[in-house]
Design a protein around this motif. Structure first.
Motif, PDB file in Angstrom:
ATOM      1  N   TYR A  94      -9.309   4.603  -6.560  1.00 43.55           N
ATOM      2  CA  TYR A  94      -8.399   5.510  -7.247  1.00 43.55           C
ATOM      3  C   TYR A  94      -7.635   4.766  -8.346  1.00 43.55           C
ATOM      4  CZ  TYR A  94      -4.784   8.900  -8.097  1.00 43.55           C
ATOM      5  OH  TYR A  94      -3.941   9.774  -8.709  1.00 43.55           O
ATOM      6  N   ASP A  95      -7.092   3.633  -7.948  1.00 43.05           N
ATOM      7  CA  ASP A  95      -6.318   2.850  -8.921  1.00 43.05           C
ATOM      8  C   ASP A  95      -7.164   2.496 -10.125  1.00 43.05           C
ATOM      9  OD1 ASP A  95      -4.569   0.923  -6.393  1.00 43.05           O
ATOM     10  OD2 ASP A  95      -4.466   3.019  -7.013  1.00 43.05           O
ATOM     11  N   ARG A  96      -8.373   2.054  -9.810  1.00 40.28           N
ATOM     12  CA  ARG A  96      -9.264   1.605 -10.867  1.00 40.28           C
ATOM     13  C   ARG A  96      -9.612   2.785 -11.769  1.00 40.28           C
ATOM     14  NH1 ARG A  96      -9.906  -2.948 -13.432  1.00 40.28           N
ATOM     15  NH2 ARG A  96     -11.829  -2.832 -14.619  1.00 40.28           N
ATOM     16  N   ASP A 112      -8.182   3.650  -2.061  1.00 40.31           N
ATOM     17  CA  ASP A 112      -7.042   3.318  -2.909  1.00 40.31           C
ATOM     18  C   ASP A 112      -7.469   2.509  -4.118  1.00 40.31           C
ATOM     19  OD1 ASP A 112      -4.209   2.890  -0.688  1.00 40.31           O
ATOM     20  OD2 ASP A 112      -5.270   4.639  -1.463  1.00 40.31           O
ATOM     21  N   ARG A 113      -8.321   1.522  -3.840  1.00 34.07           N
ATOM     22  CA  ARG A 113      -8.742   0.657  -4.938  1.00 34.07           C
ATOM     23  C   ARG A 113      -9.487   1.459  -5.980  1.00 34.07           C
ATOM     24  NH1 ARG A 113      -9.781  -3.611  -1.470  1.00 34.07           N
ATOM     25  NH2 ARG A 113     -12.031  -3.506  -1.574  1.00 34.07           N
ATOM     26  N   VAL A 156      -7.919   5.453 -12.416  1.00 37.90           N
ATOM     27  CA  VAL A 156      -6.803   5.809 -13.282  1.00 37.90           C
ATOM     28  C   VAL A 156      -6.786   4.899 -14.491  1.00 37.90           C
ATOM     29  CG1 VAL A 156      -4.305   5.885 -13.445  1.00 37.90           C
ATOM     30  CG2 VAL A 156      -5.443   6.753 -11.413  1.00 37.90           C
ATOM     31  N   SER A 157      -6.976   3.614 -14.225  1.00 36.71           N
ATOM     32  CA  SER A 157      -6.879   2.679 -15.337  1.00 36.71           C
ATOM     33  C   SER A 157      -8.059   2.855 -16.294  1.00 36.71           C
ATOM     34  CB  SER A 157      -6.818   1.259 -14.819  1.00 36.71           C
ATOM     35  OG  SER A 157      -8.076   0.875 -14.349  1.00 36.71           O
ATOM     36  N   ASP A 195     -13.975  -3.272  -8.766  1.00 39.05           N
ATOM     37  CA  ASP A 195     -13.198  -4.424  -8.359  1.00 39.05           C
ATOM     38  C   ASP A 195     -14.019  -5.685  -8.496  1.00 39.05           C
ATOM     39  OD1 ASP A 195     -10.535  -4.052  -6.108  1.00 39.05           O
ATOM     40  OD2 ASP A 195     -11.004  -5.811  -7.296  1.00 39.05           O
ATOM     41  N   LEU A 251       2.381   1.832  -3.407  1.00 43.24           N
ATOM     42  CA  LEU A 251       1.521   2.483  -4.401  1.00 43.24           C
ATOM     43  C   LEU A 251       1.602   4.002  -4.263  1.00 43.24           C
ATOM     44  CD1 LEU A 251      -1.629   0.181  -4.305  1.00 43.24           C
ATOM     45  CD2 LEU A 251       0.157   0.282  -6.034  1.00 43.24           C
ATOM     46  N   LYS A 302       0.832  -1.196   0.000  1.00 42.31           N
ATOM     47  CA  LYS A 302       0.000   0.000   0.000  1.00 42.31           C
ATOM     48  C   LYS A 302       0.872   1.254   0.000  1.00 42.31           C
ATOM     49  CE  LYS A 302      -3.687   1.578   2.615  1.00 42.31           C
ATOM     50  NZ  LYS A 302      -4.583   1.489   3.745  1.00 42.31           N
ATOM     51  N   ARG A 342      -2.052  -3.773  -8.969  1.00 41.30           N
ATOM     52  CA  ARG A 342      -2.461  -2.374  -8.924  1.00 41.30           C
ATOM     53  C   ARG A 342      -1.422  -1.460  -9.567  1.00 41.30           C
ATOM     54  NH1 ARG A 342      -4.953  -5.119  -5.483  1.00 41.30           N
ATOM     55  NH2 ARG A 342      -6.922  -4.507  -4.490  1.00 41.30           N
ATOM     56  N   LYS A 372       0.423  -2.066 -12.056  1.00 46.01           N
ATOM     57  CA  LYS A 372       0.321  -2.082 -13.502  1.00 46.01           C
ATOM     58  C   LYS A 372      -0.832  -1.208 -13.981  1.00 46.01           C
ATOM     59  CE  LYS A 372       3.085  -3.780 -15.438  1.00 46.01           C
ATOM     60  NZ  LYS A 372       4.416  -3.148 -15.583  1.00 46.01           N
ATOM     61  N   LEU A 373      -1.791  -0.972 -13.086  1.00 46.86           N
ATOM     62  CA  LEU A 373      -2.926  -0.121 -13.468  1.00 46.86           C
ATOM     63  C   LEU A 373      -2.571   1.356 -13.411  1.00 46.86           C
ATOM     64  CD1 LEU A 373      -5.848  -1.857 -11.577  1.00 46.86           C
ATOM     65  CD2 LEU A 373      -5.413  -1.910 -14.016  1.00 46.86           C
ATOM     66  N   ILE A 374      -1.659   1.719 -12.526  1.00 43.97           N
ATOM     67  CA  ILE A 374      -1.446   3.149 -12.311  1.00 43.97           C
ATOM     68  C   ILE A 374      -0.134   3.677 -12.865  1.00 43.97           C
ATOM     69  CG2 ILE A 374      -2.841   3.213 -10.208  1.00 43.97           C
ATOM     70  CD1 ILE A 374      -0.189   3.381  -8.659  1.00 43.97           C
ATOM     71  N   ARG A 401       3.417   6.820  -7.033  1.00 38.47           N
ATOM     72  CA  ARG A 401       2.769   8.025  -7.570  1.00 38.47           C
ATOM     73  C   ARG A 401       3.631   9.255  -7.312  1.00 38.47           C
ATOM     74  NH1 ARG A 401      -2.323   6.635  -4.628  1.00 38.47           N
ATOM     75  NH2 ARG A 401      -3.069   4.920  -5.891  1.00 38.47           N
TER      76      ARG A 401
END
Lengths: 133, 961
Positions: B360-362, B357-358, B364-365, B320, A41, A38, A69, A71-73, A45
């Motif tokens: 946010y990450d999602r 967090d989840r 962005v993608s 998710d 991440l 966490k 995660r 790889k997503l950001i 950023r």
């Protein structure tokens, strides 16, 4: 310009050891460390490293979840640095499938590590290779 | 960086992990530690392995590696954590601890014990062979094909791919069929059995391990079963969501399952999504400071958060996978069920962090790929008529209460998600039946399969959890059914045979008179109320010690403010003023000055009103502050059970080593004391307990010879008494030989034979706390470690406690440790010298005496008083602190204080009162005086200086020399 590296491991000692090995290469620069996925991440950023050295077994968020995660950001390259993920193990394959650039073993036998062997270390050579491609 | 750093860091980190492992293993012997516990165990062992390897310590690495492998079986292969495995791991952990000690001292590798490595290897073989499968007795009788399949361990991915090949086309056809029916404006005719077929396909997929598809198909079947128009917005959104899930599976395995057919919506731009999400996210960005809120406000905050969460939860469907969503909901329900509002809130905040967090990450993608959905439909409140059970969270149902009322283990709370709330409610209201079945699924595979089939056919749904009973892992099934529970229980035995059913009963509300549990008499007892309560939602927030100290000191200031306020109100100047106003009014009235009288009357009323309001506010302030003060103390305190946890094992191991049969009882583990005190108490307490087993308790043969029961009794009791906690270690052993202690004390020159003769037995025994004092004839393993009773006393005194020993020959020995609960708030004796008030911490004060001047004598320029036959040096507190002599009355009052072995009398003018005082960090100016510990403000607003008795004693000792 030096390649920016983020070291992620729940052990401070391991963080320092890896940092020392990586920094022994003048082309590499450790821009930060993180204690868990966490944390990593957030640091990614903030620091935008070129390469993330990622441990697998960590509290809060483990390496595999983090990898998904990351790889997503970010476009950062991820090298899994773990004693669980020996090449060919299920975790290693999973990590590769999720986009890890490489999977290598954690350092061992720090007591005998002199500067020469640090420079030629698998970790530094892997980072240089991964950052290029 | 030098090697020193790595060695030190290695030492510290390893020690933490070793301690963690020790704690968890001890816990595991008493009850299940749960998945979290097992993960922690594994991770700690793994870390030790990694750290050792990095340092080139092959000895430690070899042990840790093997333990990690064994724990890996537990974590990943479902092998139960049985007692002999735990005991073996304990031995390994002991080995690791001693290796750790050696290598950190020598800074070089140290080899592991080969015998232990061999046992670990053998154990690994044994556990991986037996696995979680049939117990030894049943294995040879029925060589099931199931068991062989387990041994082969085919690649799970292969199995899944094969299953997908088998079911994929069916699923795709089914999805397309349902999509055509649900989404087409002119729906195709639908076979009535479509929903049923979809469900049956769902079950078959589930059996083949394709649980993701099961969820999708179930959801689609639900959609078909609902009779609503095809154009319904909600339905379209829901199908799109299901489609999204399906496409994830398609993407992961590279197959076509018809997912695209489910989506009609054109993807909206990511920005819209970001906007829609912004509001709930900002609501979550609260920096909630717990202390600022009243309990009501806390409840409001939580309610708000729940609302925000409901929205987020709906968004999560996009963001998710379904599992994460369900897991989150479950954790939230548990948090809500937790009785403590603060805990629930802390937990929510932690969860929310993860959710944010989840998301946010999602986001962005999604933003990057442009593959987003229109969220506006999602953000609309759910229709009241038919809430979607998979999204709407129902925090109102009190699961914990339900479990309690129905005699169910509270661990069920961890497996009960909101989807079951309706059923639980129905059971509570008597409109649905439930049966609790405890069953041994490991007994034989055929019966187990039969049982699961039967449950599926009879149950509307069921929840299960595992129960460790002795070495066996049993399962408890909570089965919801519309059938008669009594008949169901009978039928169960007929179907699967009684051999695997440990217990079965209808779940009904327990009341005081009826005990509903009908355990089979021959069945092994089932642990239904584990000694260890599972740690569901108790998340710890880390707070820096400095922040906490700052907070405590602010609370302390408020306490002073309250005291000043109440003193001011007690003085009641306003009351006197009101009286005189009334008086003046009367006199003016007599002179006929009506206007002035009316004005005065008004002034009086306003003042009166203000006064009573002020009193009200003061009362309220006082109440809240008391609560705040309690909370503030709670923040720093921990239950003693933290300290107790490691003792049973020490007693057991040591008892076994010395052939002593010891019954060890601990009470009062819930007593709380300051964290720092707990830390400082670990070593002294272990030493006393070891000492009791080692020296105090006898072997069974000796005990019987002495006319006692063969089993020795060792009790550790903790109680809270006012602001102090008292810990007693009581053994019923041989007691302390007072004569020998006395002899030794004379030999060591601690006292003389003459003095000894004047001492009571109790006084003589206290010599065991003197440095280097030991009466042990032989140096045993435990007593040879160099920590004597003197260290125990030093440690206890350093945290503001006292330790006393009492003993009766042949009957046993008792150690009493008295501790302040908090290091910050202390009971203080306030004395007066001239105009000054001085505080003396009560724990140093033995007594207060008043004697005639004539009873004070001068001995070598030192005032002394003969107190009960002992010479007590006296000092004027005034001259020590301020350099002046006190006035000398006919009667002289002094406070007898003691620190360590020294006692002196401090002459004071008067004793004022005792008061609970919050001792803040001393002002630097105060700190410069060696005699002052701190300063605080008393109720009447005066500064009170607190004496540092230890420092003062030290100075006195120097002065005398």
């Amino acid at each position: 310009m030096a390649i920016k590296v983020l070291v992620v491991d729940d052990s401070v000692m391991m963080q320092m050891l890896v940092t020392e090995i990586v920094s022994s290469d003048p082309n590499l620069e450790v821009v930060g460390t993180a204690d868990n996925g966490k944390d990593a991440l957030a640091r990614v950023r903030e620091l935008e490293p070129d390469v993330v050295l990622l441990d697998i077994e960590m509290p809060v968020m483990d390496g595999i979840e983090t990898l998904k995660r990351l790889k997503l950001i970010s476009k950062t390259k991820v090298v899994i640095l773990s004693s669980v993920a020996q090449a060919g193990s299920p975790k290693a394959i999973e990590a590769k499938a999720l986009g890890a650039a490489d999977v290598i073993a954690k350092p061992s036998g720090a007591v005998s590590l002199d500067l020469e062997s640090k420079r030629g270390h698998l970790i530094t050579s892997t980072i240089r290779r991964v950052a290029k491609g | 960086m030098s090697m020193d750093f790595f060695w030190e860091q290695f030492g510290v980190e390893c020690a933490e992990h070793l301690q963690q492992i020790e704690r968890l293993l001890t816990q595991a012997l008493e009850g299940p530690v749960g998945n979290d516990g097992i993960s922690q165990l594994f991770r700690s062992m793994h870390s030790i392995k990694g750290l050792s390897k990095a340092m080139g310590l092959t000895g430690m690495e070899s042990v840790a590696h093997r333990c990690e492998d064994i724990l890996g079986l537990v974590r990943d292969k479902g092998v139960p954590l049985v007692t002999d495995m735990v005991q073996l791991l304990q031995r390994a952990n002991d080995m690791l601890s001693s290796l750790h000690e050696q290598v950190t001292a020598a800074r070089s590798d140290s080899p592991a014990d080969n015998a232990l490595l061999l046992s670990l290897d053998n154990a690994y073989q044994r556990f991986s062979r037996d696995g979680g499968a049939a117990p030894a007795a049943a294995a040879p009788a029925a060589p099931e094909p199931v068991a062989e399949a387990v041994e082969e361990e085919p690649d799970p991915l292969d199995v899944l791919m094969r299953a997908l090949d088998d079911f994929g086309p069916d699923v795709a056809r089914m999805v397309e069929r349902i999509a055509a029916y649900c989404l087409d404006a002119a729906p195709a005719a639908l076979n009535r059995s479509t929903a049923k077929e979809a469900r049956s396909l769902a079950i078959r997929c589930g059996d083949a391990g394709l649980s993701a598809l099961t969820d999708v198909l179930e959801a689609l079947a639900d959609e078909v079963a609902r009779k609503i128009p095809a154009t319904d917005d909600e339905r379209i959104a829901k199908l799109a969501r299901i489609g999204q899930e399906l496409r994830q599976v398609e993407a992961a395995f590279g197959v076509d399952l018809g997912g695209s057919a489910l989506s009609l919506r054109p993807p909206a731009h990511g920005e819209a999504m970001a906007q829609a999400i912004a509001a709930p996210l900002s609501a979550l960005d609260l920096n909630v400071s717990l202390v600022d809120l009243s309990e009501d406000q806390l409840a409001d905050v939580i309610a708000d958060l729940w609302d925000g969460l409901r929205v987020i939860d709906r968004l999560l469907v996009f963001a998710d996978d379904r599992n994460a969503q369900t897991a989150l909901c479950d954790r939230l329900s548990v948090a809500a069920a937790a009785s403590d509002v603060g805990i629930a809130l802390a937990d929510l905040l932690v969860d929310l962090d993860g959710v944010r967090d989840r998301l946010y990450d999602r986001l962005v993608s999604l933003d990057d790929s442009g593959d987003a959905f229109d969220l506006r439909t999602e953000l609309a409140p759910p229709p009241a008529a038919e809430p979607d059970p998979s999204i709407v969270v129902a925090p109102s149902f009190d699961v914990a209460q339900f479990l309690k009322d129905h005699g169910l283990h509270d661990e069920f709370a961890l497996c009960i998600s909101h989807e079951y709330y309706d059923q639980l409610e129905a059971v509570r209201d008597g409109t649905l039946n439930a049966v609790l079945i405890t069953i041994d699924l490991n007994y034989d595979a055929a019966s187990a399969k039969q049982f699961l089939g039967w449950v599926r056919s009879k149950a509307l749904s069921s929840i299960s959890r595992s129960v460790i009973s002795g070495d066996e892992t049993l399962f408890e099934f909570l089965v919801f059914t519309s059938e008669n529970p009594g008949e169901l229980v009978r039928e169960l035995e007929a179907v699967v045979g009684p051999s695997i059913v440990v217990e079965s009963r209808a779940v009904t509300r327990l009341d005081e008179t009826a005990q509903v549990v009908e355990a089979r008499p021959d069945a092994p007892p089932v642990e239904t109320s584990g000694a260890i309560t599972p740690t569901p939602a108790l998340t710890q927030l880390r707070v820096s010690a400095a922040a906490l100290d700052g907070f405590m000191s602010q609370v302390g200031c408020l306490v002073s403010v309250r005291s000043r306020l109440s003193v001011m109100l007690q003085d009641d100047n306003l009351g006197r003023l009101l009286d005189s106003v009334a008086d003046v009014g009367r006199r003016l009235g007599a002179k006929g000055m009506r206007e002035e009288v009316a004005l005065l009357e008004e002034v009086r009323n306003v003042l009166q009103d203000n006064r009573s309001r002020l009193q009200g506010i003061q009362g309220e302030f006082s109440r809240h502050l008391s609560l705040l003060q309690e909370t503030a103390l709670d923040l720093r305190v921990l239950p003693l059970s933290n300290l107790f946890a490691r003792l049973p094992r020490i007693v057991r191991d040591l008892g076994a080593l010395q052939g002593k049969d010891v019954r060890f009882v601990m009470t009062g583990g819930e007593t709380v004391v300051d964290k720092s005190i707990i830390e400082a108490l670990v070593d002294p307490l272990i030493h006393i307990v070891r000492n009791a087993v080692d020296h105090g308790l006898e072997t069974p043969a000796d005990r019987i010879a002495a006319g006692k029961s063969a089993q020795a009794m060792l009790t550790l009791a903790a109680v809270q008494q006012g602001g102090e906690a008292k810990l007693s270690v009581i053994d019923d052993g041989r007691g302390i030989n007072v004569q020998r202690v006395g002899q030794k004390a004379v030999e060591r020159g601690l006292t003389t034979a003459e003095k000894l003769a004047a001492m009571s037995n109790e006084q003589i025994i206290q010599f065991i706390f003197e440095p280097g004092f030991s009466t042990a004839a032989a140096v045993t393993e435990t007593s040879g470690r160099g920590v004597g009773m003197d260290i125990v006393r030093t440690a206890v005194v350093s945290i503001g406690g006292k330790v006393l020993v009492s003993s009766e020959p042949g009957k046993g020995t008792t150690f009493d440790i008295t501790l302040p609960i908090s290091a910050a708030i202390q009971n203080t004796l306030v004395v007066r010298i001239g105009d000054h008030q001085i505080g003396i911490p009560s724990r140093y004060v033995d007594e207060v005496q008043q004697v005639d001047r004539s009873e004070i004598r001068d001995l070598h320029d030192q005032k002394v008083h003969l107190l009960r036959g002992h010479v007590l040096p006296l000092h004027h507190l005034n001259s020590i602190l301020m350099g002046g002599e006190s006035k000398t009355d006919e009667r002289v009052m002094f406070v007898v204080v003691s620190a360590g072995e020294r006692r002196i009398g401090l002459i004071v003018d008067a004793v004022v009162r005792r008061e609970e005082m919050f001792l803040t960090k001393p002002h630097p100016l105060v700190r410069r005086s060696p005699y002052l510990f701190s300063a605080t403000v008393s109720g009447d607003g005066k500064l009170i200086l607190i004496v540092d008795v230890d420092g003062l004693m030290g100075r006195m000792a120097h002065a005398e020399m």
